[in-house]
Enzyme design. Structure first.
Site, PDB file in Angstrom:
ATOM      1  N   TYR A 109      27.994  45.630  39.199  1.00 21.43           N
ATOM      2  CA  TYR A 109      27.991  45.251  40.616  1.00 21.43           C
ATOM      3  C   TYR A 109      29.192  45.806  41.375  1.00 21.43           C
ATOM      4  O   TYR A 109      29.820  45.123  42.175  1.00 21.43           O
ATOM      5  CB  TYR A 109      27.928  43.725  40.774  1.00 21.43           C
ATOM      6  CG  TYR A 109      26.858  43.054  39.958  1.00 21.43           C
ATOM      7  CD1 TYR A 109      25.582  43.607  39.848  1.00 21.43           C
ATOM      8  CD2 TYR A 109      27.105  41.854  39.300  1.00 21.43           C
ATOM      9  CE1 TYR A 109      24.585  42.992  39.094  1.00 21.43           C
ATOM     10  CE2 TYR A 109      26.118  41.227  38.541  1.00 21.43           C
ATOM     11  CZ  TYR A 109      24.863  41.802  38.442  1.00 21.43           C
ATOM     12  OH  TYR A 109      23.892  41.197  37.696  1.00 21.43           O
ATOM     13  N   HIS A 110      29.490  47.097  41.121  1.00 22.64           N
ATOM     14  CA  HIS A 110      30.621  47.749  41.775  1.00 22.64           C
ATOM     15  C   HIS A 110      30.193  49.041  42.484  1.00 22.64           C
ATOM     16  O   HIS A 110      30.808  50.093  42.269  1.00 22.64           O
ATOM     17  CB  HIS A 110      31.713  48.067  40.755  1.00 22.64           C
ATOM     18  CG  HIS A 110      32.267  46.880  40.058  1.00 22.64           C
ATOM     19  ND1 HIS A 110      32.891  46.966  38.822  1.00 22.64           N
ATOM     20  CD2 HIS A 110      32.286  45.570  40.394  1.00 22.64           C
ATOM     21  CE1 HIS A 110      33.280  45.756  38.444  1.00 22.64           C
ATOM     22  NE2 HIS A 110      32.919  44.888  39.385  1.00 22.64           N
ATOM     23  N   PRO A 111      29.177  49.026  43.331  1.00 17.18           N
ATOM     24  CA  PRO A 111      28.806  50.258  44.036  1.00 17.18           C
ATOM     25  C   PRO A 111      29.937  50.685  44.972  1.00 17.18           C
ATOM     26  O   PRO A 111      30.627  49.848  45.563  1.00 17.18           O
ATOM     27  CB  PRO A 111      27.547  49.859  44.806  1.00 17.18           C
ATOM     28  CG  PRO A 111      27.669  48.384  44.998  1.00 17.18           C
ATOM     29  CD  PRO A 111      28.343  47.882  43.751  1.00 17.18           C
TER      30      PRO A 111
END
Length: 572
Positions: free
Chosen positions: A468-470
């Site tokens: 969850y680190h775009p």
């Protein structure tokens, strides 16, 4: 038509910082527009409830990737915060600045003025570190950074650190300070037992300012451009469309998915794609939505031989007791994200700084809370931090209700496949150390029988998930480079009075969770927007294994973990 001096789009990790900093001058009229609503919810404020808001349409945009070829065609959930605090209201609260050399790498890629010595003063400015101020850490900033229960609640935390040391890795007392590499306690954006989102830290204390207006439940449709100048934003509230004029600047803080999507809906982006979907090209800028990067991770799980894990706290009455204690006292198992220890390691010799991150959890369950191992267990989240695969974000139409197309292209680069496979083997080696003998039961996943490259690759493709680190979809760099979207002042190249300030402008993804560097970025960008003299650079030493070129770890206690591994070329 309403107007303001500064219009900020998105009340997330960066937007809340900018709203607070730009409105410090009472002569600046600031409007902050947010598509979601209030963050007032127990599920947001209680750290242990982190899986709930990220799976709630109240707080999450509900993005999914396109089918990912490298992951057996699976579509992965890409939770992004919707509401005050943005993704800082739904994330795992792990506080990682990144390695010092990540920011030197930014500057090497054309982001002049964003080296570690330039960024460190703003990390310190933002931070209120529970351990107090030193040359690396801040002691009086707005963002509370704590240590949860300080690993006091479960002996597995310290056992995992000890196992890392036994495997030959160093111990680090502060991975956000002098030495990232090694095993140690983890830090989290929690203060007084409550999630320290950017809304909690920056926005809520200044809501009474007469020159700051926060407009919620309002989705921005597009930026109004006259010539090459951003002059206003069009947004929707209660089914009605409004236009808000910006006398000074429009600042987009909608995140790595939302910011490129908004630029494209406004006619700023790859010309061919915009023309194909019927959006008039206002300003061709090929890099908008390109260069998408994310951290991919897998969970290694073991059964636990002693009944001391979080799996024993999942029953109805146990949950009620945890919640009641948190509500009354803001303490106990509800006051931590449970990621209280972990490590940063290098995948092999020849890597200068860590490219693998490990989060330890004294429980065995999915990150989103949807499935848990029967009985007791523990797990390590193992992530690939320096990815080579690149993806993209594209709008499907000019309609803001059409969620954008997101393609991460996970594991499409051979480097990423090799390093993630190697990460499994390195983690297994740590978990096999005697420090965990008392607790370690059978391996649940991948399972002991999976040992060959082919076995591990198959398991990774079937089980890997986004961390969850775009990021990096509006990359900062040299304005003369075609891939650059914003210059080192965060101004959109070729435009006037338009900036992007969020994780989308990272030139390259940082080595760890993204909330801390995003807040730092916004603190520094606020000074740039207000034309203030930047804080003076700070020169401090940073630890690097002196023999990094010839050994994978400082203790170099290499075992036979890689007997079945094919040769890995780091230049691939």
């Amino acid at each position: 038509m309403l107007d303001a001096d500064y219009v900020i789009i998105g009340a997330g990790s960066a937007g809340c910082v900018l709203a607070a900093r730009l409105s410090e001058d009472p002569t600046n009229r600031v409007v902050l527009i947010e598509a979601g609503g209030s963050d007032r919810s127990v599920s947001v404020q209680m750290p242990a409830a982190l899986s709930r808001p990220m799976n709630s349409r109240r707080f999450d945009w509900g993005f999914y990737s396109e089918p990912e070829p490298g992951l057996n065609g699976r579509r992965l959930h890409c939770p992004r915060g919707r509401g005050l605090g943005g993704s800082s209201s739904i994330n795992g609260m792990v506080y990682v600045r990144g390695h010092a050399y990540d920011f030197d790498e930014w500057e090497e890629r054309g982001a002049l003025g964003w080296s570690y010595r330039d960024c460190l003063p703003y990390f310190r400015k933002a931070e209120n570190w529970i351990g107090g101020e030193d040359e690396y850490r801040g002691g009086d900033g707005l963002l509370s950074v704590g240590i949860g229960n300080g690993m006091q609640g479960n002996p597995l935390y310290q056992a995992f650190i000890a196992a890392g040391e036994q495997a030959g890795y160093p111990r680090t007392d502060d991975y956000n300070g002098y030495q990232q590499e090694g095993f140690g306690g983890y830090h989290m954006t929690v203060g007084g037992g409550v999630r320290a989102s950017s809304a909690q830290a920056y926005l809520r204390p200044v809501l009474g300012r007469s020159n700051l207006r926060v407009v919620t439940q309002s989705q921005v449709h597009r930026i109004v451009v006259e010539g090459r100048r951003a002059v206003a934003v069009v947004y929707e509230l209660d089914g009605h469309e409004f236009q808000l004029r910006a006398q000074a600047e429009v600042v987009i803080c909608a995140g790595a998915i939302g910011s490129p999507a908004l630029l494209q809906r406004s006619g700023i982006g790859p010309a061919a794609h915009l023309s194909d979907i019927g959006i008039a090209v206002v300003h061709p800028l090929e890099g908008v939505g390109q260069n998408l990067q994310d951290h991919l991770e897998i969970y290694l799980q073991h059964r636990c031989r002693e009944p001391i894990t979080l799996n024993g706290k999942l029953g109805y009455w146990q949950q009620c007791w945890i919640g009641l204690r948190w509500l009354l006292f803001k303490e106990g198992l509800g006051a931590t994200n449970h990621f209280e220890s972990g490590g940063f390691i290098r995948s092999q010799a020849g890597i200068r700084w860590p490219d693998i991150q490990l989060h330890f959890l004294p429980g065995a369950m999915r990150y989103d809370g949807r499935a848990a191992v029967d009985g007791h267990g523990f797990q390590v989240h193992v992530g690939l931090n320096k990815v080579e695969s690149r993806g993209r974000v594209q709008v499907r139409s000019a309609n803001p209700r059409d969620l954008p197309s997101i393609q991460f292209n996970y594991l499409q680069h051979q480097h990423d496949q090799s390093v993630l496979r190697r990460a499994v083997r390195l983690t297994r080696e740590v978990l096999a150390q005697s420090a965990l003998d008392r607790y370690r039961g059978e391996e649940v996943q991948p399972s002991a029988g999976r040992t060959t490259d082919e076995d591990l690759d198959d398991w990774i493709r079937a089980n890997a998930e986004s961390a969850y680190h775009p990021s990096c979809t509006c990359a900062m760099g040299n304005p003369l480079e075609s891939a650059t979207v914003v210059d080192p002042a965060c101004c959109v190249v070729g435009m006037e009075r338009l900036r992007v300030v969020d994780s989308s402008v990272f030139p390259n993804i940082t080595n760890g969770n993204l909330n801390a560097p995003t807040i730092m970025l916004a603190e520094r960008a606020a000074d740039l927007i207000l034309d203030k003299t930047p804080l003076a650079p700070i020169d401090v030493p940073v630890w690097m294994d002196p023999d990094w070129a010839t050994r994978q770890r400082s203790g170099e206690a290499q075992r036979q973990a890689f007997a079945n591994e094919s040769v890995f070329d780091p230049t691939l």
